[in-house]
Design a protein around this motif. Structure first.
Motif, PDB file in Angstrom:
ATOM      1  N   ARG A 141     -44.322 -32.218  27.271  1.00  0.00           N
ATOM      2  CA  ARG A 141     -45.515 -32.390  26.439  1.00  0.00           C
ATOM      3  C   ARG A 141     -45.700 -31.261  25.445  1.00  0.00           C
ATOM      4  N   ARG A 142     -45.093 -30.124  25.691  1.00  0.00           N
ATOM      5  CA  ARG A 142     -45.238 -29.009  24.758  1.00  0.00           C
ATOM      6  C   ARG A 142     -44.496 -29.248  23.445  1.00  0.00           C
ATOM      7  N   ALA A 143     -43.724 -30.314  23.378  1.00  0.00           N
ATOM      8  CA  ALA A 143     -43.067 -30.674  22.121  1.00  0.00           C
ATOM      9  C   ALA A 143     -44.005 -31.419  21.181  1.00  0.00           C
ATOM     10  N   ALA A 144     -45.141 -31.870  21.702  1.00  0.00           N
ATOM     11  CA  ALA A 144     -46.074 -32.667  20.901  1.00  0.00           C
ATOM     12  C   ALA A 144     -47.368 -31.900  20.666  1.00  0.00           C
ATOM     13  N   ASP A 145     -47.827 -31.892  19.440  1.00  0.00           N
ATOM     14  CA  ASP A 145     -49.142 -31.356  19.137  1.00  0.00           C
ATOM     15  C   ASP A 145     -50.180 -32.204  19.882  1.00  0.00           C
ATOM     16  N   PRO A 146     -51.198 -31.590  20.485  1.00  0.00           N
ATOM     17  CA  PRO A 146     -52.186 -32.370  21.240  1.00  0.00           C
ATOM     18  C   PRO A 146     -52.966 -33.359  20.380  1.00  0.00           C
ATOM     19  N   GLN A 147     -52.913 -33.213  19.058  1.00  0.00           N
ATOM     20  CA  GLN A 147     -53.561 -34.160  18.158  1.00  0.00           C
ATOM     21  C   GLN A 147     -52.586 -35.229  17.646  1.00  0.00           C
ATOM     22  N   ASP A 148     -51.301 -35.101  17.989  1.00  0.00           N
ATOM     23  CA  ASP A 148     -50.290 -36.059  17.537  1.00  0.00           C
ATOM     24  C   ASP A 148     -50.259 -37.219  18.534  1.00  0.00           C
ATOM     25  N   ARG A 149     -51.192 -38.132  18.396  1.00  0.00           N
ATOM     26  CA  ARG A 149     -51.391 -39.184  19.391  1.00  0.00           C
ATOM     27  C   ARG A 149     -50.189 -40.119  19.489  1.00  0.00           C
ATOM     28  N   ASN A 150     -49.572 -40.431  18.365  1.00  0.00           N
ATOM     29  CA  ASN A 150     -48.403 -41.310  18.403  1.00  0.00           C
ATOM     30  C   ASN A 150     -47.290 -40.699  19.248  1.00  0.00           C
ATOM     31  N   GLN A 151     -47.002 -39.435  19.010  1.00  0.00           N
ATOM     32  CA  GLN A 151     -45.922 -38.789  19.744  1.00  0.00           C
ATOM     33  C   GLN A 151     -46.219 -38.750  21.242  1.00  0.00           C
ATOM     34  N   LEU A 152     -47.463 -38.493  21.594  1.00  0.00           N
ATOM     35  CA  LEU A 152     -47.830 -38.442  23.004  1.00  0.00           C
ATOM     36  C   LEU A 152     -47.679 -39.810  23.667  1.00  0.00           C
ATOM     37  N   VAL A 153     -48.029 -40.882  22.953  1.00  0.00           N
ATOM     38  CA  VAL A 153     -47.885 -42.236  23.498  1.00  0.00           C
ATOM     39  C   VAL A 153     -46.416 -42.568  23.699  1.00  0.00           C
ATOM     40  N   TRP A 154     -45.573 -42.238  22.712  1.00  0.00           N
ATOM     41  CA  TRP A 154     -44.141 -42.539  22.832  1.00  0.00           C
ATOM     42  C   TRP A 154     -43.512 -41.749  23.973  1.00  0.00           C
ATOM     43  N   GLN A 155     -43.949 -40.507  24.143  1.00  0.00           N
ATOM     44  CA  GLN A 155     -43.405 -39.683  25.234  1.00  0.00           C
ATOM     45  C   GLN A 155     -43.670 -40.312  26.591  1.00  0.00           C
ATOM     46  N   ARG A 156     -44.858 -40.905  26.755  1.00  0.00           N
ATOM     47  CA  ARG A 156     -45.232 -41.423  28.066  1.00  0.00           C
ATOM     48  C   ARG A 156     -44.370 -42.617  28.485  1.00  0.00           C
ATOM     49  N   ASP A 157     -43.842 -43.348  27.524  1.00  0.00           N
ATOM     50  CA  ASP A 157     -43.037 -44.527  27.857  1.00  0.00           C
ATOM     51  C   ASP A 157     -41.911 -44.675  26.836  1.00  0.00           C
ATOM     52  N   PRO A 158     -40.835 -43.878  26.970  1.00  0.00           N
ATOM     53  CA  PRO A 158     -39.759 -43.921  25.973  1.00  0.00           C
ATOM     54  C   PRO A 158     -39.066 -45.267  25.849  1.00  0.00           C
TER      55      PRO A 158
END
Length: 340
Positions: A141-158
């Motif tokens: 998760r440290r690869a994604a800015d906490p405001q980068d919602r798209n990246q966080l969603v993609w990370q959760r389910d690649p």
């Protein structure tokens, strides 16, 4: 004794007062949350600074970068031995493919990571070299800015890319490139933070007759390719560690009500300097950058913000051109982005 209730006018007056209080207090109540997210983003960058330092110490001063080279044979998970008869980019596309297959276990079957041959892996995924070195998850998760919602969603389910759209597409004729299946597979393993170009390529063209990577005037999303080796840069080549950027947020997601592309003069993206400090000074205070293919041109190189479909929209004139700044620091690792 009869009790008189509120009249309609009185009830409406109460509602108006309550709405006014909400409008006044909402920004104040939201400030701690915004401050916490800003702190998290800066902590993320500090972590990658530590990871980069660990990598550099373990590899005799080499900075984190993809290291495979053309003319060599490498074993690729799920493919076998591959002799790379191509360019430096070809070699490092193979390395990224092998790295992702090992980190995810997706080396066979329908979910196998396919090789992407037309995108520099360094731009959004240099951090994977550090992930591999430190034994981390490829979706840390440290690869994604906490405001980068798209990246966080993609990370959760690649693997759920079909359900978790939209996926990035370019708006200037690169749809086939950015929308191709191997590229889409890689978005969950990308980062909100990018490394500067000089950390993995020559500072300027013409050294030993080699050309380096350069910017494209009509698109901030694309590099012009070169023939110079990629990687093999050393920390001792950084002349001003406290004034030279190593990693930076591609978008400033914290200083304004609307997310801003890093090169807008008013943007304040978080930046990890080579000395490990993190800054968020306005882009207007930094160097204007240059084109390393034409290092003797005293004028800064300008290009246009061309957002992908998932990027923040343009601010102001969408045709306006802006200096490349920290992305292409004049004189590369020997140059300076911000005066300490």
């Amino acid at each position: 004794m009869r009790h008189r209730g509120f009249t309609l006018v009185e009830a409406m007056a109460v509602v108006v007062v309550l709405l006014a209080l909400v409008a006044i207090t909402a920004p104040v109540l939201g400030q701690p949350r915004r401050a916490a997210r800003l702190q998290t983003s800066q902590d993320n960058l500090r972590f990658w600074g530590i990871a980069a330092g660990t990598y550099t110490m373990d590899y005799a001063g080499l900075m984190p970068a993809y290291s495979w080279r053309p003319g060599e044979t490498y074993h690729v998970e799920g493919t076998g031995d591959v002799f790379i008869n191509g360019t430096w980019q070809d070699a490092q596309n193979w390395q990224e493919t092998n790295l992702l297959r090992r980190l995810t276990g997706r080396s066979t079957g329908p979910d196998k990571i396919r090789r992407s041959s037309n995108i520099y892996p360094h731009r959004r995924r240099t951090h994977l070299v550090m992930v591999d070195h430190m034994g981390l998850s490829p979706t840390d998760r440290r690869a994604a800015d906490p405001q980068d919602r798209n990246q966080l969603v993609w990370q959760r389910d690649p693997l759920g890319f079909e359900e978790h759209g939209p996926w990035p597409e370019a708006t200037t004729g690169f749809e086939d490139q950015f929308g191709s299946f191997p590229v889409i597979q890689r978005w969950p393993y990308s980062s909100s933070y990018q490394v500067t170009i000089a950390s993995f390529t020559l500072d300027r063209s013409g050294i030993a007759g080699l050309s380096t990577i350069g910017p494209v005037a009509y698109s901030c999303n694309v590099f012009l390719t070169g023939t110079a080796p990629l990687g093999n840069r050393h920390d001792i080549e950084v002349a001003f560690p406290s004034g030279k950027v190593f990693m930076f947020e591609w978008h400033d997601r914290h200083s304004a009500s609307q997310d801003l592309w890093y090169a807008y003069p008013q943007a304040r993206p978080n930046r990890l300097m080579f000395d490990g400090s993190v800054q968020d000074r306005p882009s207007s205070e930094g160097g204007e950058g240059f084109d390393p293919r034409d290092p003797n041109d005293p004028e800064p190189f300008l290009y246009r913000y061309t957002p992908l479909t998932t990027d923040p929209q343009e601010v102001g004139d969408p045709e306006a051109l802006y200096p490349v700044g920290i992305r292409f620091t004049r004189d590369g690792l020997a140059g300076i982005d911000y005066t300490p």
